[in-house]
Structure formats: C-alpha cells, structure tokens
Design an enzyme around this catalytic site. Structure first.
Site, PDB file in Angstrom:
ATOM      1  N   LYS A 224      63.264  15.843 -49.789  1.00  0.00           N
ATOM      2  CA  LYS A 224      62.363  14.927 -49.085  1.00  0.00           C
ATOM      3  C   LYS A 224      63.079  13.725 -48.481  1.00  0.00           C
ATOM      4  O   LYS A 224      64.210  13.385 -48.825  1.00  0.00           O
ATOM      5  CB  LYS A 224      61.229  14.502 -50.006  1.00  0.00           C
ATOM      6  CG  LYS A 224      60.209  15.616 -50.227  1.00  0.00           C
ATOM      7  CD  LYS A 224      58.836  15.094 -50.481  1.00  0.00           C
ATOM      8  CE  LYS A 224      57.781  16.184 -50.325  1.00  0.00           C
ATOM      9  NZ  LYS A 224      56.448  15.724 -50.714  1.00  0.00           N
ATOM     10  N   ARG A 258      57.827  21.939 -57.155  1.00  0.00           N
ATOM     11  CA  ARG A 258      57.669  22.626 -55.868  1.00  0.00           C
ATOM     12  C   ARG A 258      58.984  22.466 -55.107  1.00  0.00           C
ATOM     13  O   ARG A 258      59.333  21.361 -54.690  1.00  0.00           O
ATOM     14  CB  ARG A 258      56.500  22.029 -55.091  1.00  0.00           C
ATOM     15  CG  ARG A 258      56.190  22.739 -53.781  1.00  0.00           C
ATOM     16  CD  ARG A 258      54.966  22.142 -53.101  1.00  0.00           C
ATOM     17  NE  ARG A 258      54.670  22.844 -51.858  1.00  0.00           N
ATOM     18  CZ  ARG A 258      55.195  22.528 -50.685  1.00  0.00           C
ATOM     19  NH1 ARG A 258      56.049  21.517 -50.583  1.00  0.00           N
ATOM     20  NH2 ARG A 258      54.880  23.203 -49.597  1.00  0.00           N
TER      21      ARG A 258
END
Length: 288
Positions: A224, A258
């Site tokens: 991210k 995830r």
C-alpha cells in the site's frame, strides 16, 4: 476480548493464534498493483492456482478498484466478477470472497459460490447486510472516511483510532441486527482509505485496540501507498515492508491478511502463530 473463531461458508477456523491468508485477485484493467495482469479470466484462474499452491486460505475477487478511475457500472462489475467466481468455485476448494460494495453484486456472487462480502464502503448500500444474512455469508466491515473512489488526500481526525473504532463497532452492530453472528463479522481499519501515511501507521500500531473488540480483524497493508510514503519506495519495492507490516499486525491480533504475495505472508503468519501458541502455553503453565 479477541475473537477465536471465524466462519466462512460451512467452514470454521480457529484463529486464536493463526492468521488466515487471503489472496488478492483483481479482475480489473486498472488495479493499483497489477495494472490489469489478471483481467483476462484465464489469467485470473492461473493466478488463483499459484495462490492456492502457495498456501492461501481464501481468495478475494474484485471487479472495481478502490481508488478513483473510470466509472464501472453494475452490469460491467457483474460481467467481471460472476464468471470469475464461477470458474474459481469449479476449480478450487477454498472459500471465496467478493470485493464489492454493491449488494446486487454480492447477492449474485453468493448465488454462484462466494461466502464472504468484502465491502470497503462500510455497508453504504442499505441492502448489503440483509443480502449477506439471507445467504449465510460472512461480511467485512471496512472503515472509510468518504467512500470508495472518492479522492481524500488530506483527511483530518481528532483521534484516528477512536474514530475508526467507533465506526467499526457501529457497523458490527448493524450486522448483528441484520442477523449475522459475530463469527461472520470481520473488521478492517481500512489503511490508506481516507488516511494519511501517518494515520495508517497509527492504526497498524494500534491493531491490538481493534482486535479486542470481539470480531476477527483483517489487515490490508500489502504494497500500500503508506508503506511507500514512509520509506520512499516505489510500488515494486514494497515487498519487505509489506511483510513487516503483516508480522506486526499478526502479533497485535490481526487474523486475516489480504495480500498479493501469499507464500511469503504464509510463512510470516505461521511464525507469529507459533510464537502466539508458545506464549499461551507458557501462560497456562504459570497459572497451574
């Protein structure tokens, strides 16, 4: 109190110590990470086979990226997601998750084999929870400040942990009211979703404060933006940072990861699970 059980479809998982690894499958031409690498159905199925072989506990299929981009209507999302879930259901004996904030898409996905609705909107669609309850599905309640696909570059919170905690508790209460049991309700702090890099780091560090709310906690930190901002890393340089975030999250109570790199995260989660189990055993001996 930390959750110890998670139910996905007809399977129950003991998450007292061990985090499950959720493999990401993007059926989008513009995902932030793979840039459409698995948009073609055959490519997505081939990638799913790699994730399954690497030790994924479940697979998460999405047809619309979270960030800003060209509009994707409901018919197009259905065309992307439903054939993918059908193909995966036919080939793999793993729980399947649909990454969507539309109740209509979730309903069709449940009908062809999905057992999880992963909703980054925080149940903005008023029918989302009823559809999940009717299908016996599990849901993921994610914190987001504005909404999917809406730019939010400079979010402000009085206390980001308190704001996220309150939001998630409210969404969990909505899920219970709709008829879902606690072991089918998962929480996600929503790193990068309406958060600065510093706010995402604060939430990661505070995972223990969210994991003790009584519901399984999902961590979505893989590759991210906040990792890149903090360390000055391009997208293809964030693997080690992603693993470090996962290790910290798992140690502080996150029980679903995830991720893009399933094999490496499986090893991280298994090491942390062994540490957690040893610590519990030692504590039990002390109290005998």
């Amino acid at each position: 109190m930390h959750a110890t059980q998670l139910t996905l479809g007809d399977r129950s998982f003991d998450i007292t110590d061990r985090a499950l690894v959720m493999g990401i499958l993007n059926r989008t031409p513009d995902s932030f990470y793979d840039k459409g690498l698995t948009f073609a159905l055959d490519d997505l199925v081939a990638r799913a086979a790699q994730l399954a072989d690497a030790g994924a506990d479940l697979l998460d299929v999405g047809g619309v990226k979270a960030g800003p981009g060209p509009a994707v209507g409901e018919p197009e999302e259905l065309d992307r997601v439903i054939p993918a879930i059908e193909a995966l259901r036919a080939r793999f004996d793993l729980p399947l998750s649909v990454d969507t904030w539309r109740a209509s898409v979730a309903k069709e996905a449940y009908a062809v084999g999905a057992v999880v609705g992963n909703d980054i909107s925080g149940f903005a669609d008023p029918d989302y929870l009823a559809v999940a309850a009717d299908a016996g599905a599990t849901v993921v309640a994610t914190h987001i400040r504005l909404g999917p696909r809406i730019p939010d570059p400079e979010p402000v919170y009085d206390d980001v942990v308190d704001a996220v905690r309150s939001f998630l508790l409210e969404r969990a209460a909505w899920a219970l009211e709709a008829g879902l049991p606690p072991d089918r309700v998962v929480l996600d702090a929503g790193l990068d979703l309406g958060k600065t890099a510093g706010q995402s780091l604060t939430l990661l560090r505070s995972s223990d404060q969210l994991a003790c709310l009584g519901y399984p906690l999902l961590l979505s930190a893989s590759n991210k933006t906040f990792l890149g901002v903090v360390l000055g890393l391009e997208l293809d340089q964030r693997r080690s940072a992603s693993l470090a975030a996962a290790a910290l999250g798992a140690a502080r109570g996150c029980r679903i990861m995830r991720v893009h790199d399933v094999a490496a995260h499986r090893q991280v989660c298994d090491v942390v699970a062994a540490v957690n189990a040893a610590r519990r055993e030692r504590a039990a001996v002390r109290w005998r």
